[in-house]
Write an enzyme that holds these catalytic residues in place. Structure first.
Site, PDB file in Angstrom:
ATOM      1  N   LEU A  97       0.791  -1.552  -0.034  1.00 44.08           N
ATOM      2  CA  LEU A  97      -0.110   0.219  -0.291  1.00 44.08           C
ATOM      3  C   LEU A  97       0.752   1.102  -0.110  1.00 44.08           C
ATOM      4  CD1 LEU A  97      -2.573  -1.623   2.333  1.00 44.08           C
ATOM      5  CD2 LEU A  97      -2.680  -0.579   0.339  1.00 44.08           C
ATOM      6  N   THR A 104       6.444   0.636   2.374  1.00 44.52           N
ATOM      7  CA  THR A 104       7.384   1.393   3.174  1.00 44.52           C
ATOM      8  C   THR A 104       6.757   2.349   4.298  1.00 44.52           C
ATOM      9  OG1 THR A 104       8.893   1.173   0.973  1.00 44.52           O
ATOM     10  CG2 THR A 104       9.665   3.027   2.764  1.00 44.52           C
ATOM     11  N   LYS A 137      14.471  -0.015   6.399  1.00 41.74           N
ATOM     12  CA  LYS A 137      14.578   0.344   5.099  1.00 41.74           C
ATOM     13  C   LYS A 137      14.223   1.831   4.646  1.00 41.74           C
ATOM     14  CE  LYS A 137      12.467   0.377   0.815  1.00 41.74           C
ATOM     15  NZ  LYS A 137      13.102  -0.491  -0.609  1.00 41.74           N
TER      16      LYS A 137
END
Length: 300
Positions: free
Chosen positions: A62, A93, A168
């Site tokens: 998403l 992310t 990340k």
């Protein structure tokens, strides 16, 4: 293993097809009728968001943490819809602060959580060669190992819930910075008369190399293809999340602030929809800048 993939954009759609090809029972869903129809035409089972079957794994791909919260809490409301013991896997992310809020709610609802942001772009999602950064319980990772093996060339457990999303953001910050610094290094060499390809070959033989110099430059920048599938707008979003995460932790990361500012400096010249590697255009252009009188500056 029954898997529902929620979000059938370039990343989610390709991950769904990869898992489908690997023999998993996969159902895809998206709020977009067109996205569902596109994947159905490729042979994937699809369902509307309000008609999801029960599954062992709900894999989310998403745009933002707000969308993740919506899917969990409201529509379709996985916290009440998903069977007890099933796993929520967030490959988005996402904002680590939101993940720290949502992951305990998932566990309290009798479900398991894994944050699993990915790198490798749409091509990596299509080929099952993604890199994944995992935040959650080791037992959850062991349970999902067959699925993870089908999706990723490598995956790394970096800690408890939200750790994957933190790392990340750190990764994307470094990538954003490396695009700028590598472009400046190449421009410096080019201005001195060194061929950019030769400069990159030299950098890649030394300690200054990175994935940007080894992959991004030859694949998307020097080739002038700029079709990585990752946009400037997405990188800008991730950089803002990294900046906010540092602020929440009380870390005065001045270089991060400067990188964020550089990426947001020219929204008209570098629109959000542009390939993120285009950030190098203005820097590399300095190597061929002209003197004020219009003549090419001597590269001695």
């Amino acid at each position: 293993m029954n898997i529902i993939v929620i979000g059938l954009g370039q990343m989610g759609g390709n991950m769904a097809m990869t898992l489908h090809a690997a023999g998993f029972h996969v159902t895809g869903t998206d709020v977009s009728d067109d996205a569902r129809a596109r994947l159905e035409s490729r042979g994937l089972s699809v369902a509307a968001p309000d008609s999801l079957p029960a599954a062992d794994v709900y894999l989310l791909s998403l745009p933002t943490s707000d969308h993740v919260r919506q899917v969990l809490m409201a529509s379709p409301g996985l916290l009440s819809l998903a069977p007890k013991g099933s796993v929520i896997v967030d490959t988005s992310t996402s904002d680590p602060a939101v993940t720290r809020e949502l992951a305990p709610r998932v566990v309290e609802a009798g479900l398991e959580w894994l944050d699993a942001p990915v790198s490798g772009g749409p091509a990596g999602a299509a080929s099952g060669s993604l890199g994944m950064l995992l935040g959650g319980e080791s037992s959850t990772i062991e349970r999902l190992a067959p699925m993870l093996d089908a999706m990723a060339a490598r995956y790394t457990h970096v800690g408890p819930a939200a750790s994957g999303h933190v790392v990340k953001l750190a990764n994307n910050y470094l990538c954003a910075a490396h695009l700028l610094t590598t472009a400046e290094a190449v421009a410096l060499a080019a201005k001195a008369g060194v061929d950019p390809a030769a400069c990159l070959a030299g950098l890649n033989s030394g300690s200054g190399r990175s994935a940007v110099s080894e992959v991004n430059f030859p694949k998307w920048i020097q080739s002038d293809s700029f079709d990585s599938g990752f946009t400037t707008g997405l990188m800008r979003k991730d950089l803002r999340l990294a900046r906010d995460a540092a602020a929440d932790l009380g870390l005065p990361l001045t270089l991060l602030e400067q990188v964020v500012a550089r990426w947001h400096a020219d929204p008209d010249g570098l629109p959000d929809h542009a390939d993120f590697n285009r950030i190098t255009d203005s820097v590399l252009g300095l190597a061929s800048a002209q003197d004020a009188d219009g003549s090419q500056e001597d590269a001695q």
